[in-house]
Enzyme design. Structure first.
Site, PDB file in Angstrom:
ATOM      1  N   ASP A  50       0.746  37.932  14.408  1.00 58.24           N
ATOM      2  CA  ASP A  50       0.137  38.962  13.548  1.00 58.24           C
ATOM      3  C   ASP A  50       0.788  38.860  12.177  1.00 58.24           C
ATOM      4  OD1 ASP A  50      -0.595  41.635  12.380  1.00 58.24           O
ATOM      5  OD2 ASP A  50      -1.245  42.079  14.422  1.00 58.24           O
ATOM      6  N   CYS A  97     -20.321  47.938  17.335  1.00 55.23           N
ATOM      7  CA  CYS A  97     -20.982  47.930  16.020  1.00 55.23           C
ATOM      8  C   CYS A  97     -21.975  46.775  15.868  1.00 55.23           C
ATOM      9  CB  CYS A  97     -19.952  47.887  14.897  1.00 55.23           C
ATOM     10  SG  CYS A  97     -19.166  49.479  14.629  1.00 55.23           S
ATOM     11  N   TYR A 129     -19.241  44.950   9.174  1.00 54.94           N
ATOM     12  CA  TYR A 129     -18.267  44.742  10.257  1.00 54.94           C
ATOM     13  C   TYR A 129     -19.007  44.258  11.512  1.00 54.94           C
ATOM     14  CZ  TYR A 129     -15.024  46.363  13.954  1.00 54.94           C
ATOM     15  OH  TYR A 129     -14.221  46.470  15.061  1.00 54.94           O
ATOM     16  N   LYS A 158     -18.839  40.554  13.458  1.00 56.20           N
ATOM     17  CA  LYS A 158     -18.536  40.446  14.892  1.00 56.20           C
ATOM     18  C   LYS A 158     -19.598  39.597  15.598  1.00 56.20           C
ATOM     19  CE  LYS A 158     -14.824  43.042  15.560  1.00 56.20           C
ATOM     20  NZ  LYS A 158     -13.535  42.380  15.792  1.00 56.20           N
ATOM     21  N   ALA A 195     -11.860  58.130  14.070  1.00 56.70           N
ATOM     22  CA  ALA A 195     -12.133  59.575  14.161  1.00 56.70           C
ATOM     23  C   ALA A 195     -11.197  60.333  15.113  1.00 56.70           C
ATOM     24  CB  ALA A 195     -13.594  59.794  14.538  1.00 56.70           C
ATOM     25  N   LYS A 233      -5.485  66.058  11.801  1.00 59.75           N
ATOM     26  CA  LYS A 233      -5.900  67.253  11.048  1.00 59.75           C
ATOM     27  C   LYS A 233      -5.588  68.519  11.850  1.00 59.75           C
ATOM     28  CE  LYS A 233      -9.604  64.911   8.537  1.00 59.75           C
ATOM     29  NZ  LYS A 233     -11.010  64.857   8.160  1.00 59.75           N
ATOM     30  N   ARG A 281     -24.907  56.388  19.913  1.00 58.78           N
ATOM     31  CA  ARG A 281     -24.512  55.192  20.670  1.00 58.78           C
ATOM     32  C   ARG A 281     -24.777  55.498  22.128  1.00 58.78           C
ATOM     33  NH1 ARG A 281     -24.082  51.261  17.236  1.00 58.78           N
ATOM     34  NH2 ARG A 281     -22.178  51.047  16.059  1.00 58.78           N
TER      35      ARG A 281
HETATM   36  P1  NAD Z   1      -5.635  47.083  14.404  1.00 61.38           P
HETATM   37  O1  NAD Z   1      -5.980  47.131  12.953  1.00 61.38           O
HETATM   38  O2  NAD Z   1      -4.643  48.063  14.905  1.00 61.38           O
HETATM   39  O3  NAD Z   1      -5.173  45.621  14.812  1.00 61.38           O
HETATM   40  C1  NAD Z   1      -5.619  44.465  14.148  1.00 61.38           C
HETATM   41  C2  NAD Z   1      -4.401  43.618  13.821  1.00 61.38           C
HETATM   42  O4  NAD Z   1      -4.859  42.421  13.158  1.00 61.38           O
HETATM   43  C3  NAD Z   1      -3.421  44.314  12.863  1.00 61.38           C
HETATM   44  O5  NAD Z   1      -2.134  44.405  13.430  1.00 61.38           O
HETATM   45  C4  NAD Z   1      -3.417  43.422  11.637  1.00 61.38           C
HETATM   46  O6  NAD Z   1      -2.141  43.299  11.002  1.00 61.38           O
HETATM   47  C5  NAD Z   1      -3.855  42.092  12.222  1.00 61.38           C
HETATM   48  N1  NAD Z   1      -4.359  41.203  11.175  1.00 61.38           N
HETATM   49  C6  NAD Z   1      -5.199  41.523  10.151  1.00 61.38           C
HETATM   50  N2  NAD Z   1      -5.356  40.471   9.348  1.00 61.38           N
HETATM   51  C7  NAD Z   1      -4.582  39.472   9.858  1.00 61.38           C
HETATM   52  C8  NAD Z   1      -4.333  38.149   9.450  1.00 61.38           C
HETATM   53  N3  NAD Z   1      -4.882  37.637   8.335  1.00 61.38           N
HETATM   54  N4  NAD Z   1      -3.487  37.401  10.201  1.00 61.38           N
HETATM   55  C9  NAD Z   1      -2.897  37.912  11.313  1.00 61.38           C
HETATM   56  N5  NAD Z   1      -3.120  39.160  11.756  1.00 61.38           N
HETATM   57  C10 NAD Z   1      -3.956  39.933  11.021  1.00 61.38           C
HETATM   58  O7  NAD Z   1      -7.027  47.232  15.181  1.00 61.38           O
HETATM   59  P2  NAD Z   1      -7.299  47.514  16.737  1.00 61.38           P
HETATM   60  O8  NAD Z   1      -7.903  48.861  16.839  1.00 61.38           O
HETATM   61  O9  NAD Z   1      -6.110  47.173  17.546  1.00 61.38           O
HETATM   62  O10 NAD Z   1      -8.454  46.447  17.010  1.00 61.38           O
HETATM   63  C11 NAD Z   1      -8.209  45.187  17.635  1.00 61.38           C
HETATM   64  C12 NAD Z   1      -9.530  44.427  17.738  1.00 61.38           C
HETATM   65  O11 NAD Z   1     -10.476  45.202  18.494  1.00 61.38           O
HETATM   66  C13 NAD Z   1     -10.188  44.154  16.394  1.00 61.38           C
HETATM   67  O12 NAD Z   1     -10.811  42.900  16.427  1.00 61.38           O
HETATM   68  C14 NAD Z   1     -11.236  45.242  16.288  1.00 61.38           C
HETATM   69  O13 NAD Z   1     -12.287  44.869  15.440  1.00 61.38           O
HETATM   70  C15 NAD Z   1     -11.669  45.376  17.736  1.00 61.38           C
HETATM   71  N6  NAD Z   1     -12.274  46.686  18.034  1.00 61.38           N
HETATM   72  C16 NAD Z   1     -11.503  47.815  18.019  1.00 61.38           C
HETATM   73  C17 NAD Z   1     -12.089  49.045  18.295  1.00 61.38           C
HETATM   74  C18 NAD Z   1     -11.280  50.323  18.305  1.00 61.38           C
HETATM   75  O14 NAD Z   1     -11.850  51.387  18.579  1.00 61.38           O
HETATM   76  N7  NAD Z   1      -9.992  50.315  18.030  1.00 61.38           N
HETATM   77  C19 NAD Z   1     -13.463  49.132  18.587  1.00 61.38           C
HETATM   78  C20 NAD Z   1     -14.218  47.954  18.571  1.00 61.38           C
HETATM   79  C21 NAD Z   1     -13.608  46.736  18.321  1.00 61.38           C
END
Ligand code: NAD
Length: 323
Positions: A33, A123, A149, A153, A193, A200, A283
């Protein structure tokens, strides 16, 4: 010898929890990361700070000291946030997440990784009316995601599938619904959210008022982190190809979410609806595919929030946070 897993995005919310889950399942785990987890020590055996938009860094992430290949790679790194972020950072999302997925998928396929997991999202689906029948995974096409976004995906899903076909790499694609839990981003503009509302509500006295974007009627389902992790694990070790929805089918309006959190907090609240990015109006998904491999949600929204709210309340108190 334990099986070896690489978790990309291991410094983020879901990735850091996934590392813990894989350790419990007996894996040797490397995390990669831009940063380490924000709220606790990583559980990974090894953690590499790398920008995964760069191909040499992806090659480094996927190369084991002493040779050999990872048995499994989980790709969760993304430039990511809640609706506020998704609507204001379209170019960053398309570029940064696009580059990460292009470079990482390529590096894994070239290295001969046998199993590759990609974290897609609900999404990818179009906007829906609240009374519409549930969408199946195939109904992501013809495609009309509500935001960039979702388009990124969808592209990354197709990219992973194309590499899977050419390089004989088993690809598993999960479409996560909104996921929440302790140690997720709770302030700063990228929070989602449930975390924003917990913050909040933790910040106001009993009987206080919180601002909610939109008119509060948008329908959503929220999945507790442990349920999601179980879904990821089952899916990765199953034969299910193509997109698979993972999420708890408990649908509530945004206002109901706020009132459920208030109930958990033991506070009565007033809601003020203000202008803001809301996203889709509804959704509603089928979960037959993930259920077919034995997955079921164990955490009701209330139970999951009862585990999440105290953690966010403690963060608010520790930081002396004010709205
Ligand atoms: P998050 O933002 O907490 O984790 C994403 C991580 O990716 C972060 O730690 C960030 O530092 C890292 N990152 C970003 N750019 C980077 C780069 N250039 N090189 C290396 N690391 C990098 O998000 P999350 O909620 O843990 O989501 C994880 C995955 O699940 C994502 O792909 C997200 O799109 C997907 N997702 C999450 C949700 C949700 O509700 N949280 C819903 C649908 C999909």
């Amino acid at each position: 010898m334990p099986e070896k897993a690489l978790v990309c995005g291991a410094g983020g919310f879901i990735g850091s929890h996934l590392v813990k889950k894989l350790k419990k399942e007996g894996f040797w785990v490397r995390g990669a990361d831009l940063k380490k987890p924000d709220f606790s020590e990583t559980a990974a055996d090894e953690f590499l700070i790398l920008d995964l938009r760069e191909h040499p860094n992806c090659e480094q992430a996927v190369s084991l000291t002493g040779g050999g290949t990872f048995d499994e790679v989980y790709q969760l790194a993304a430039d990511m946030g809640g609706m506020g972020f998704i609507h204001s950072a379209e170019c960053e999302i398309m570029r940064n997440s696009g580059l990460i997925n292009i470079q990482m998928t390529h590096a894994c396929a070239k290295k001969g990784v046998p199993r590759y997991f990609f974290s897609s999202s609900a999404c990818v689906y179009r906007d829906m009316r609240p009374d519409e029948p549930e969408l199946t995974e195939e109904e992501a096409y013809p495609a009309l995601p509500d935001n960039e976004y979702g388009w990124e995906k969808l592209y990354a899903e197709r990219l992973a599938m194309a590499y899977g076909r050419r390089f004989n790499m088993s690809v598993r694609l999960a479409r996560f619904q909104n996921t929440y839990g302790p140690e997720g981003t709770w302030r700063g503009g990228r929070e989602k959210a449930p975390a924003a509302m917990c913050r909040k509500i933790a910040s106001i006295p009993d009987g206080g008022t919180i601002d909610v974007w939109g008119d509060g009627t948008a329908m959503r389902a929220y999945t507790y982190i442990d349920d999601l992790l179980q879904g990821i694990y089952l899916l990765m070790h199953s034969d299910l190809e193509d997109g698979v929805n993972i999420g708890r089918p408990e649908y509530v309006s945004v206002d109901e979410l706020a009132q459920t959190i208030a109930g958990v907090a033991g506070k009565s609240i007033h809601i003020r609806h203000i202008e803001g990015p809301v996203g889709v109006s509804a959704r509603n998904f089928r979960h037959d595919r993930i259920s077919s491999i034995g997955w079921e949600s164990r955490f009701s929204l209330r139970d999951g929030l009862a585990l999440t709210y105290p953690w966010i309340r403690d963060q608010v108190e520790k930081a002396g946070h004010r709205e």
